[in-house]
Design a protein around this motif. Sequence first.
Motif, PDB file in Angstrom:
ATOM      1  N   HIS A  42     -74.305  36.315 -27.433  1.00  0.00           N
ATOM      2  CA  HIS A  42     -73.223  37.410 -28.359  1.00  0.00           C
ATOM      3  C   HIS A  42     -73.323  38.910 -29.030  1.00  0.00           C
ATOM      4  N   SER A  45     -75.373  41.170 -26.082  1.00  0.00           N
ATOM      5  CA  SER A  45     -74.420  41.892 -25.437  1.00  0.00           C
ATOM      6  C   SER A  45     -73.921  42.712 -25.875  1.00  0.00           C
ATOM      7  N   ALA A  46     -73.308  42.852 -26.914  1.00  0.00           N
ATOM      8  CA  ALA A  46     -72.630  43.536 -27.354  1.00  0.00           C
ATOM      9  C   ALA A  46     -73.021  44.783 -28.034  1.00  0.00           C
ATOM     10  N   TYR A 156     -65.417  47.963 -22.330  1.00  0.00           N
ATOM     11  CA  TYR A 156     -65.957  46.345 -23.218  1.00  0.00           C
ATOM     12  C   TYR A 156     -64.512  46.296 -24.543  1.00  0.00           C
ATOM     13  N   VAL A 158     -65.202  43.706 -27.638  1.00  0.00           N
ATOM     14  CA  VAL A 158     -66.333  42.703 -28.877  1.00  0.00           C
ATOM     15  C   VAL A 158     -65.574  42.333 -30.121  1.00  0.00           C
ATOM     16  N   VAL A 163     -68.070  39.367 -25.964  1.00  0.00           N
ATOM     17  CA  VAL A 163     -68.078  40.358 -25.367  1.00  0.00           C
ATOM     18  C   VAL A 163     -67.357  40.705 -24.032  1.00  0.00           C
TER      19      VAL A 163
END
Length: 214
Positions: A42, A45-46, A156, A158, A163
């Motif tokens: 996570h 990816s964020a 995107y 979050v 994400v």
Amino acid sequence: MRFEQVPMPDEVGERPRDDRGYPVPAITPWRDGQPQFALTDHGRSADCALERRCSVCGGFMPRGPVWRVVGPAESAAIAEALAAGRPYRNLAPTMEGPGHRACMLYASMVCPYLARPNARRRLTADGAGDGLTAAAVRGAARGGTGAVVGFGDYEYAVTATRVLFRFLDLVEFRPHESADEHLPELRAELARATGEARATGEAGATGEAGAQGR
């Protein structure tokens, strides 16, 4: 094709490796010194989303098109839209982040969670897969095709647990029955990148020499 036979983008070559020599993608978590390829981290990816970094190599992506690898369902939807002369709109969110063109061509050939039609990938730690694109079985009851796809940009979100990405404005569609079909284009893309880097270096050297000669 074995992964060591696939030409590797320079940025991917700078990634940490596992015991086999396999490069570890930027979004992959580590546990006890071992990469967890079946998981998506996570936080990593964020960071990639917020800093506009490639989910494969972790390098910066300039403003402009980004790429991703899609499974058979989305590949079929894109093909149907193009055949009908309609614009394709990606409305369903996915946990699969974007990347450079060369990195995604490479990943489509060597990453088991992108190249294999029946692979799964889950969230960080012990989270189970869900119905989103990244966690769905690729190819189940839909054939084994997929595609490397370019988009004009991405959005995107979050959340506390994942994400999510959504992609805008289709700019390239490269479907495949087998990802090995991308090998010629990957080689061409790497050659283009090498040529551009060489030209930039030569231009910089010429400018520096000219400044010293004044």
